[in-house]
Write a protein that holds these residues in place. Sequence first.
Motif, PDB file in Angstrom:
ATOM      1  N   ILE A 225      -9.983   6.650  -0.379  1.00 11.33           N
ATOM      2  CA  ILE A 225     -10.671   5.469   0.137  1.00 11.33           C
ATOM      3  C   ILE A 225      -9.704   4.673   1.009  1.00 11.33           C
ATOM      4  O   ILE A 225      -8.696   4.161   0.504  1.00 11.33           O
ATOM      5  CB  ILE A 225     -11.174   4.562  -1.001  1.00 11.33           C
ATOM      6  N   PRO A 226      -9.967   4.548   2.307  1.00  7.29           N
ATOM      7  CA  PRO A 226      -9.127   3.685   3.143  1.00  7.29           C
ATOM      8  C   PRO A 226      -9.464   2.219   2.842  1.00  7.29           C
ATOM      9  O   PRO A 226     -10.629   1.832   2.843  1.00  7.29           O
ATOM     10  CB  PRO A 226      -9.529   4.070   4.568  1.00  7.29           C
ATOM     11  N   LEU A 227      -8.444   1.432   2.575  1.00  5.61           N
ATOM     12  CA  LEU A 227      -8.662   0.026   2.215  1.00  5.61           C
ATOM     13  C   LEU A 227      -8.632  -0.828   3.479  1.00  5.61           C
ATOM     14  O   LEU A 227      -7.569  -1.273   3.927  1.00  5.61           O
ATOM     15  CB  LEU A 227      -7.587  -0.438   1.223  1.00  5.61           C
ATOM     16  N   ILE A 228      -9.799  -1.060   4.062  1.00  5.78           N
ATOM     17  CA  ILE A 228      -9.906  -1.878   5.261  1.00  5.78           C
ATOM     18  C   ILE A 228     -10.278  -3.299   4.834  1.00  5.78           C
ATOM     19  O   ILE A 228     -11.343  -3.509   4.244  1.00  5.78           O
ATOM     20  CB  ILE A 228     -10.974  -1.318   6.228  1.00  5.78           C
ATOM     21  N   PRO A 229      -9.400  -4.281   5.102  1.00  4.62           N
ATOM     22  CA  PRO A 229      -9.625  -5.646   4.606  1.00  4.62           C
ATOM     23  C   PRO A 229     -10.998  -6.193   4.986  1.00  4.62           C
ATOM     24  O   PRO A 229     -11.398  -6.175   6.151  1.00  4.62           O
ATOM     25  CB  PRO A 229      -8.507  -6.447   5.285  1.00  4.62           C
TER      26      PRO A 229
END
Length: 273
Positions: A204-208
């Motif tokens: 899961i890419p953690l994109i703010p």
Amino acid sequence: MTGTVFDIKEFSVHDGPGSRVTVFLKGCPLRCRWCHNPEGLKAEPQIMWKESLCTGCGLCRKPCDHPECRPYGRCLKRCTAGALTVSGRGWEAEELVTRLRRYEDMLRAMDGGITLSGGEPMLQADFAVEVLKGLKGIHRAVQTSGFTDEETFKRVTDNLEYVMMDLKLADPKKHREYTGEDNEQILRNARILKESGIPHLFRIPLIPGITDTEENLRAIAGIAGDSPVELLQYNAFAPAKYHMLNMEYQLTDLPERKEPDISAFKHVTVLRL
């Protein structure tokens, strides 16, 4: 069988078990706004211009007779500063297998293997399968978005020892908003992967403010179930590549990064790059 590759990275430690050689295939059906490999989006080779190296001499703009330069309208051979490069080149499957087989002994010694990444390897499925079959006996992995039809997904994963698959957004409307496509195929292939028995990891890419919300992470935890999950911190340096490719980075004014809520996951790690 031919395919287009834009990079071969040696000694990679984040693309599967052990130390690996990662092959980046060109072309992707998604358009994630945060993509940190924009050179992998388009299927065809692209010119990359490194402004910091450019002397402004203008020689690359002068006409030339080199066949390899014609698609770009620039002379690649006159740049003595190394400011112009081409991202992507064609490979014969057999040629690539021969190149990768050179690493076999080293990879075995380091409990590693070969990983196909991108871009999206499933977009070049025929080429990917041909290469993977040629690498049988070496640990083979893929990094995929999972956005492909079931037949293609199974055909590629049947030739693998390990799968890393992205789960970006659980909500189909938000998934379409931020990647250009809904996630129906992805969720279907996630179920196939969980039932396949193939060792795998969901990423899961953690994109703010987009993917790192409590609501999204809890929903993805439900999708992942007992499968291992890895959370990837947002790559703040991604926009620099877009300028080199004369492309526009679409994600601006992001909120500050925060610590993700991992309480809903059963097996989770956070990769801090």
